[in-house]
Design a protein around this motif. Sequence first.
Motif, PDB file in Angstrom:
ATOM      1  N   LYS A  89       0.804  -1.221   0.000  1.00  0.00           N
ATOM      2  CA  LYS A  89       0.000   0.000   0.000  1.00  0.00           C
ATOM      3  C   LYS A  89       0.839   1.274   0.000  1.00  0.00           C
ATOM      4  CE  LYS A  89      -3.992  -2.008   2.269  1.00  0.00           C
ATOM      5  NZ  LYS A  89      -4.867  -1.992   3.435  1.00  0.00           N
ATOM      6  N   LEU A  90       2.065   1.202   0.498  1.00  0.00           N
ATOM      7  CA  LEU A  90       2.889   2.398   0.642  1.00  0.00           C
ATOM      8  C   LEU A  90       3.984   2.558  -0.402  1.00  0.00           C
ATOM      9  CD1 LEU A  90       3.281   2.408   4.517  1.00  0.00           C
ATOM     10  CD2 LEU A  90       1.678   3.727   3.130  1.00  0.00           C
ATOM     11  N   GLN A  91       4.452   1.456  -0.996  1.00  0.00           N
ATOM     12  CA  GLN A  91       5.558   1.582  -1.945  1.00  0.00           C
ATOM     13  C   GLN A  91       5.601   0.408  -2.905  1.00  0.00           C
ATOM     14  OE1 GLN A  91       9.289   1.684   0.113  1.00  0.00           O
ATOM     15  NE2 GLN A  91       9.262  -0.457   0.630  1.00  0.00           N
ATOM     16  N   ALA A  92       6.328   0.616  -3.964  1.00  0.00           N
ATOM     17  CA  ALA A  92       6.587  -0.433  -4.952  1.00  0.00           C
ATOM     18  C   ALA A  92       8.035  -0.275  -5.391  1.00  0.00           C
ATOM     19  CB  ALA A  92       5.645  -0.294  -6.135  1.00  0.00           C
ATOM     20  N   SER A  93       8.791  -1.372  -5.380  1.00  0.00           N
ATOM     21  CA  SER A  93      10.194  -1.257  -5.756  1.00  0.00           C
ATOM     22  C   SER A  93      10.781  -2.617  -6.086  1.00  0.00           C
ATOM     23  CB  SER A  93      11.005  -0.623  -4.627  1.00  0.00           C
ATOM     24  OG  SER A  93      10.987  -1.450  -3.484  1.00  0.00           O
ATOM     25  N   PHE A  94      11.895  -2.555  -6.818  1.00  0.00           N
ATOM     26  CA  PHE A  94      12.691  -3.749  -7.026  1.00  0.00           C
ATOM     27  C   PHE A  94      13.500  -3.971  -5.754  1.00  0.00           C
ATOM     28  CE2 PHE A  94      12.047  -2.554 -11.483  1.00  0.00           C
ATOM     29  CZ  PHE A  94      11.612  -3.772 -11.991  1.00  0.00           C
ATOM     30  N   THR A  95      13.621  -5.216  -5.351  1.00  0.00           N
ATOM     31  CA  THR A  95      14.435  -5.575  -4.192  1.00  0.00           C
ATOM     32  C   THR A  95      15.445  -6.625  -4.621  1.00  0.00           C
ATOM     33  OG1 THR A  95      12.911  -7.314  -3.473  1.00  0.00           O
ATOM     34  CG2 THR A  95      12.559  -5.089  -2.574  1.00  0.00           C
ATOM     35  N   GLY A 108      16.826  -1.275   3.745  1.00  0.00           N
ATOM     36  CA  GLY A 108      17.112  -2.254   2.716  1.00  0.00           C
ATOM     37  C   GLY A 108      17.550  -1.675   1.385  1.00  0.00           C
ATOM     38  N   GLU A 109      17.783  -0.367   1.328  1.00  0.00           N
ATOM     39  CA  GLU A 109      18.153   0.246   0.057  1.00  0.00           C
ATOM     40  C   GLU A 109      19.650   0.334  -0.166  1.00  0.00           C
ATOM     41  OE1 GLU A 109      16.132   3.724  -1.158  1.00  0.00           O
ATOM     42  OE2 GLU A 109      14.180   2.949  -0.567  1.00  0.00           O
ATOM     43  N   SER A 110      20.438   0.081   0.856  1.00  0.00           N
ATOM     44  CA  SER A 110      21.879   0.089   0.654  1.00  0.00           C
ATOM     45  C   SER A 110      22.510  -1.090   1.367  1.00  0.00           C
ATOM     46  CB  SER A 110      22.493   1.421   1.114  1.00  0.00           C
ATOM     47  OG  SER A 110      22.365   1.589   2.496  1.00  0.00           O
ATOM     48  N   PHE A 111      23.736  -1.410   0.956  1.00  0.00           N
ATOM     49  CA  PHE A 111      24.413  -2.575   1.506  1.00  0.00           C
ATOM     50  C   PHE A 111      25.914  -2.344   1.485  1.00  0.00           C
ATOM     51  CE2 PHE A 111      24.371  -3.171  -3.023  1.00  0.00           C
ATOM     52  CZ  PHE A 111      25.519  -3.882  -3.339  1.00  0.00           C
TER      53      PHE A 111
END
Length: 114
Positions: A89-95, A108-111
Motif C-alpha cells: 500500500k505504501l511503496q513499490a520497488s525492485f528488491t 534495505g536500500e543500501s548494503f
Amino acid sequence: MSLPPPITLTPAAVARVKDLMGRADKEVLGLRVGVSNKGCSGLSYTVNYAEDGPRMLEEVVEQDGARVFLESSAVMFLIGSEMDYKQDKLQASFTFTNPNAASTCGCGESFSVA
C-alpha cells in the motif's frame, strides 16, 4: 556446459520489467542495473531504462522475455543475487537478495560487502 546467469529474476520481477519495457515513452531494450556509492551502508542499487544495447563488458540477463543489463562495475557485487519486485500500500520497488552483502541498512536500500 553454460554458466548460470549472474542474477536471476523472480516471476514478479520478470512481469514488472516487461511491463516497464512495454509502456515506456521511448523504445527501451530493458532495464540497466548498477551499484553506486551512496546510502548509509555504502552501496546502493540503481535501476534505469536501457535505451541502448549492452555497453562494454556489461552482462545481459534475459529471462522469460525480460532483459536486464548489468553494469560492468556492478557485476562483482551482484553475482548470485535475486531481483524481485514488491508492492504494498505504501511503496513499490525492485528488491535484491544478495549473497555478497555483508550488511544492509534498516530500509534495505543500501548494503556493504566484506
